[in-house]
Write an enzyme that holds these catalytic residues in place. Structure first.
Site, PDB file in Angstrom:
ATOM      1  CG  HIS A 149      -0.274   0.189   2.590  1.00  0.00           C
ATOM      2  ND1 HIS A 149      -0.146  -0.885   3.312  1.00  0.00           N
ATOM      3  CD2 HIS A 149       0.008   1.367   3.344  1.00  0.00           C
ATOM      4  CE1 HIS A 149       0.244  -0.372   4.779  1.00  0.00           C
ATOM      5  NE2 HIS A 149       0.202   0.910   4.361  1.00  0.00           N
ATOM      6  CG  ASP A 209      -0.046  -4.036   2.778  1.00  0.00           C
ATOM      7  OD1 ASP A 209       0.316  -3.576   1.697  1.00  0.00           O
ATOM      8  OD2 ASP A 209      -0.260  -3.489   3.916  1.00  0.00           O
ATOM      9  CB  SER A 212       3.403   1.691   5.774  1.00  0.00           C
ATOM     10  OG  SER A 212       2.107   1.585   6.328  1.00  0.00           O
TER      11      SER A 212
END
Length: 370
Positions: free
Chosen positions: A114, A145, A225
């Site tokens: 993402h 992911d 992230s």
């Protein structure tokens, strides 16, 4: 849980939040700036007339000193005005920031899908070096992911320092957990906590479950992230990906990392240019009220489960004789199998128990809806 989960990519765009499932971030009105690095906890302040003493072996400061040169700040952008759907659509100049880590000396960088989704231009800064290095996208796997970038190893002065991978299957709740990344663009930030739970299931950007996620109370925030979650020896045990939040983005002490066992499975397939193939049962389910199984909510028409006789309302109590106590257990069991394998699914139906032999299929790119 999905309504309370935020992906951790920092975003620079108009309209950052998509409903209650968002890539949370910050707006940078001043353009690129040199980011300040946060000092490692426990570091000893420099003394007058001399350098700071070396950190104690095994301390967070020692781990930070050894590992941070292999942690990466990631910048994604889209010159064509595109942008990840998770970021709120195609505004010109959209960008996302996140973290990553050096996977090998050939220049491969692991980050979150993402962080790179729908972008076409990428750059990184490695460790404390502020040099911006162009990167190319090798491949990505929305179902886990995970994504892999690649840079020219010669562009990093002193060479690349890959991080060592640990063993997420050997973790126990209460084990030390250390996160290094770039929350809110503050590269070089380190936080410490514990592994607060194991075996969690989180939702990938494409809607499929990610099994065996590591839960931690180490502070992770938008921009973390793709950064590494480390054990007490500085080995990667996961990739920080999501937080549970009541307000769309702030840390509440419950974070989730894609387990390193998944990294070991997925990254080599991405590097080789192959598509990541996973087994598929073809049901959606929820926890039973008494926590003794997973109740089938929907069966995908024409899917492996329906072909084998699974029905809505069945309670799955075991897969290949391994007890199933929750829907998380179903995800974990199927994740450990391969397409084409036979799975013995034990269900309770109408007061009786029966075994159904299911030949698992290949998971589609996105969940099939009824």
């Amino acid at each position: 849980m999905r309504t309370l989960v935020a992906f951790l990519g920092g975003a620079v765009s108009v309209g950052l939040v998509v409903g209650v499932l968002a890539v949370a971030g910050v707006i940078d009105d001043d353009g690129p700036q040199t980011q300040a690095s946060a000092p490692a906890p426990g570091a000893t302040a420099p003394q007058k007339g001399g350098n700071a003493p070396s950190p104690l072996p095994g301390s967070v400061s020692d781990i930070y000193r050894r590992v941070s040169p292999g942690v990466v700040f990631v910048q994604s952008s889209s010159s064509g005005g595109g942008g990840s759907s998770l970021l709120g659509g195609g505004q010109g100049g959209n960008a996302a920031t996140g973290s990553g880590f050096v996977y090998d000396r050939q220049g491969h960088i692991v980050t979150n899908d993402h962080v790179v989704e729908s972008f076409n231009t990428f750059s990184v800064r490695v460790g404390s070096n502020q040099k911006v290095i162009p990167a190319k996208l090798v491949g990505k796997d929305p179902s886990s992911d995970l994504a892999v970038l690649k840079i020219d190893p010669a562009a990093v002065q002193g060479g690349l320092q890959p991080l060592q991978l640990g063993d997420s299957d050997a973790l126990q709740p209460g084990d030390q957990a250390i996160a290094i990344g770039s929350p809110f663009g503050l590269s070089g930030t380190v936080t410490e906590g514990i592994v607060s739970a194991l075996g969690r299931t989180i939702t990938a950007p494409n809607g499929f479950p990610i099994a065996n996620a590591v839960q931690t109370d180490a502070a992770i925030n938008p921009g973390n992230s793709g950064g590494p979650l480390l054990d007490g020896k500085g080995r990667v045990i996961g990739v920080n990906s999501q937080i549970k939040t009541d307000n769309g983005g702030d840390n509440s002490g419950v974070g989730f990392a894609v387990p390193v066992s998944t990294i070991k499975q997925v990254v080599p397939q991405i590097q080789s240019g192959g598509k990541v193939v996973r087994a598929y049962l073809g049901v959606s389910n929820s926890d039973s009220p008494d926590n003794t199984g997973a109740v089938v909510q929907d069966v995908v028409p024409g899917g492996p489960a329906q072909k084998s006789g699974l029905q809505q309302g069945d309670k799955i109590t075991a897969i290949n004789d391994k007890p199933v106590l929750s829907s998380d257990d179903v995800s974990a069991a199927v994740n450990n199998l391969k397409p084409g394998q036979q799975a013995k699914v034990t269900v309770e139906r109408g007061g009786g128990r029966r075994n159904l032999n299911v030949e698992l299929g290949t998971r589609p790119d996105r969940p099939t809806t009824r």
